[in-house]
Scaffold this motif. Sequence first.
Motif, PDB file in Angstrom:
ATOM      1  N   PHE A 253     -98.853  13.072  40.576  1.00  0.00           N
ATOM      2  CA  PHE A 253     -99.131  13.259  39.149  1.00  0.00           C
ATOM      3  C   PHE A 253     -99.617  11.945  38.539  1.00  0.00           C
ATOM      4  O   PHE A 253     -99.085  10.873  38.860  1.00  0.00           O
ATOM      5  N   PRO A 254    -100.664  12.008  37.674  1.00  0.00           N
ATOM      6  CA  PRO A 254    -101.288  10.764  37.182  1.00  0.00           C
ATOM      7  C   PRO A 254    -100.453   9.930  36.203  1.00  0.00           C
ATOM      8  O   PRO A 254    -100.901   8.868  35.783  1.00  0.00           O
ATOM      9  N   ILE A 255     -99.257  10.396  35.863  1.00  0.00           N
ATOM     10  CA  ILE A 255     -98.330   9.530  35.119  1.00  0.00           C
ATOM     11  C   ILE A 255     -97.197   9.215  36.092  1.00  0.00           C
ATOM     12  O   ILE A 255     -96.237   9.977  36.213  1.00  0.00           O
ATOM     13  N   PRO A 256     -97.310   8.113  36.834  1.00  0.00           N
ATOM     14  CA  PRO A 256     -96.358   7.819  37.913  1.00  0.00           C
ATOM     15  C   PRO A 256     -94.905   7.821  37.437  1.00  0.00           C
ATOM     16  O   PRO A 256     -94.575   7.254  36.391  1.00  0.00           O
ATOM     17  N   ASN A 257     -94.054   8.500  38.192  1.00  0.00           N
ATOM     18  CA  ASN A 257     -92.601   8.549  37.980  1.00  0.00           C
ATOM     19  C   ASN A 257     -92.163   9.346  36.750  1.00  0.00           C
ATOM     20  O   ASN A 257     -90.961   9.568  36.558  1.00  0.00           O
ATOM     21  N   TYR A 258     -93.112   9.774  35.908  1.00  0.00           N
ATOM     22  CA  TYR A 258     -92.699  10.474  34.686  1.00  0.00           C
ATOM     23  C   TYR A 258     -91.908  11.745  34.994  1.00  0.00           C
ATOM     24  O   TYR A 258     -90.817  11.944  34.425  1.00  0.00           O
ATOM     25  N   PRO A 259     -92.392  12.651  35.870  1.00  0.00           N
ATOM     26  CA  PRO A 259     -91.607  13.857  36.163  1.00  0.00           C
ATOM     27  C   PRO A 259     -90.214  13.539  36.718  1.00  0.00           C
ATOM     28  O   PRO A 259     -89.227  14.165  36.330  1.00  0.00           O
ATOM     29  N   LYS A 260     -90.148  12.564  37.637  1.00  0.00           N
ATOM     30  CA  LYS A 260     -88.856  12.174  38.224  1.00  0.00           C
ATOM     31  C   LYS A 260     -87.931  11.613  37.152  1.00  0.00           C
ATOM     32  O   LYS A 260     -86.731  11.945  37.102  1.00  0.00           O
ATOM     33  N   ASN A 261     -88.460  10.774  36.268  1.00  0.00           N
ATOM     34  CA  ASN A 261     -87.638  10.192  35.212  1.00  0.00           C
ATOM     35  C   ASN A 261     -87.130  11.259  34.242  1.00  0.00           C
ATOM     36  O   ASN A 261     -85.978  11.205  33.794  1.00  0.00           O
ATOM     37  N   GLN A 262     -87.996  12.234  33.921  1.00  0.00           N
ATOM     38  CA  GLN A 262     -87.575  13.323  33.032  1.00  0.00           C
ATOM     39  C   GLN A 262     -86.489  14.160  33.692  1.00  0.00           C
ATOM     40  O   GLN A 262     -85.508  14.557  33.045  1.00  0.00           O
ATOM     41  N   PHE A 263     -86.677  14.441  34.972  1.00  0.00           N
ATOM     42  CA  PHE A 263     -85.659  15.210  35.699  1.00  0.00           C
ATOM     43  C   PHE A 263     -84.315  14.485  35.670  1.00  0.00           C
ATOM     44  O   PHE A 263     -83.276  15.084  35.343  1.00  0.00           O
ATOM     45  N   GLU A 264     -84.314  13.206  35.993  1.00  0.00           N
ATOM     46  CA  GLU A 264     -83.061  12.457  36.040  1.00  0.00           C
ATOM     47  C   GLU A 264     -82.456  12.281  34.645  1.00  0.00           C
ATOM     48  O   GLU A 264     -81.229  12.255  34.499  1.00  0.00           O
ATOM     49  N   PHE A 265     -83.304  12.180  33.632  1.00  0.00           N
ATOM     50  CA  PHE A 265     -82.806  12.085  32.257  1.00  0.00           C
ATOM     51  C   PHE A 265     -81.992  13.326  31.894  1.00  0.00           C
ATOM     52  O   PHE A 265     -80.858  13.231  31.416  1.00  0.00           O
ATOM     53  N   TYR A 266     -82.586  14.492  32.138  1.00  0.00           N
ATOM     54  CA  TYR A 266     -81.891  15.735  31.786  1.00  0.00           C
ATOM     55  C   TYR A 266     -80.707  16.005  32.709  1.00  0.00           C
ATOM     56  O   TYR A 266     -79.655  16.490  32.267  1.00  0.00           O
ATOM     57  N   LEU A 267     -80.854  15.689  33.992  1.00  0.00           N
ATOM     58  CA  LEU A 267     -79.746  15.876  34.925  1.00  0.00           C
ATOM     59  C   LEU A 267     -78.555  15.014  34.522  1.00  0.00           C
ATOM     60  O   LEU A 267     -77.404  15.483  34.510  1.00  0.00           O
ATOM     61  N   TYR A 268     -78.826  13.763  34.194  1.00  0.00           N
ATOM     62  CA  TYR A 268     -77.740  12.855  33.784  1.00  0.00           C
ATOM     63  C   TYR A 268     -76.969  13.423  32.600  1.00  0.00           C
ATOM     64  O   TYR A 268     -75.726  13.436  32.594  1.00  0.00           O
ATOM     65  N   HIS A 269     -77.696  13.899  31.605  1.00  0.00           N
ATOM     66  CA  HIS A 269     -77.021  14.438  30.419  1.00  0.00           C
ATOM     67  C   HIS A 269     -76.368  15.790  30.698  1.00  0.00           C
ATOM     68  O   HIS A 269     -75.383  16.146  30.030  1.00  0.00           O
ATOM     69  N   LEU A 270     -76.869  16.533  31.676  1.00  0.00           N
ATOM     70  CA  LEU A 270     -76.199  17.758  32.078  1.00  0.00           C
ATOM     71  C   LEU A 270     -74.852  17.435  32.723  1.00  0.00           C
ATOM     72  O   LEU A 270     -73.874  18.185  32.570  1.00  0.00           O
ATOM     73  N   LEU A 271     -74.781  16.324  33.421  1.00  0.00           N
ATOM     74  CA  LEU A 271     -73.538  15.909  34.065  1.00  0.00           C
ATOM     75  C   LEU A 271     -72.576  15.230  33.086  1.00  0.00           C
ATOM     76  O   LEU A 271     -71.364  15.441  33.158  1.00  0.00           O
ATOM     77  N   SER A 272     -73.129  14.423  32.177  1.00  0.00           N
ATOM     78  CA  SER A 272     -72.264  13.586  31.334  1.00  0.00           C
ATOM     79  C   SER A 272     -72.159  14.029  29.885  1.00  0.00           C
ATOM     80  O   SER A 272     -71.235  13.637  29.172  1.00  0.00           O
TER      81      SER A 272
END
Length: 282
Positions: free
Chosen positions: A194-213
């Motif tokens: 994806f042409p915005i490097p790491n953006y999808p991964k960062n969004q996934f981890e952002f929401y996952l983190y808040h789903l956990l915490s």
Amino acid sequence: MKLVLTILLFLSVNFLSHGQFIHTEEFIKKIEAYPKDKLESLKKIAKLFTDSLEKSNSSDVDRAFVELLKVQTEIQDNYNKVLWESEDYESLESIMYANEKLHTQKAKEFEKYAEENGFIIQVTEGTINIEKSPTFLIETFIEFLSSSMKSYLKQYCDELKAPFMEDGGIIIDFTTFRERVLFWDNFDKQNPDFPIPNYPKNQFEFYLYHLLSGADNTPAFDWNSKIILESYLKVYNEIIQENPNTRTAHILKDYTKMLKLNSYKKNDELMNFINKYDPYKY
């Protein structure tokens, strides 16, 4: 012969009337010249994109769009600084009132100016801000983008319309919360380049983190007992059962096992697991 000449003449006139098409690299250079503290710059850049950008290569078009988004964000950030320091700010704050009759004339003109140039007024935590207009982005650009960029833009605009957090608390419902985690999980997997490097991964981890915490004012664990809230545990189990092949489900399987071993009570072991996905750790 006359028909051929007529067609060629038409194409020639049409080409000249629209100007010469420019490639992505030239587009990127041109947009750097526009003032980054004026909202109308975005409208001009958008016109350059829709009318003049050569669009035969979808990956190049996507790359041009990404650069446009970066410039839009820069315009937004710069203009917000000007806005907050403006001597008219108090007058503009009347936009916060639900009753439009209470909006000052300056506030009405300001709102119109923002909307005409691809932005909206957003009120967050008692402050007015300029934000990207989801309607403008979709209506202006989506037809030119690749399927993956279209999917990204639709999700991006949905998240603009429904902010995730305010005043330190999560303000979307659990159904939407779950959808966002799974969307970015799948999107990241399906679009490694994806042409915005790491953006999808960062969004996934952002929401996952808040789903956990949870968040500061909407924690996943009870304030007093430190036991995981049933509402969060319910979402974990739903994802595990209904989306078993996702990365999210695999992570939640491990997490729920750990929760059970620790009597569902918050402790250092659980927090170490959660903090692996902390988007604020860097």
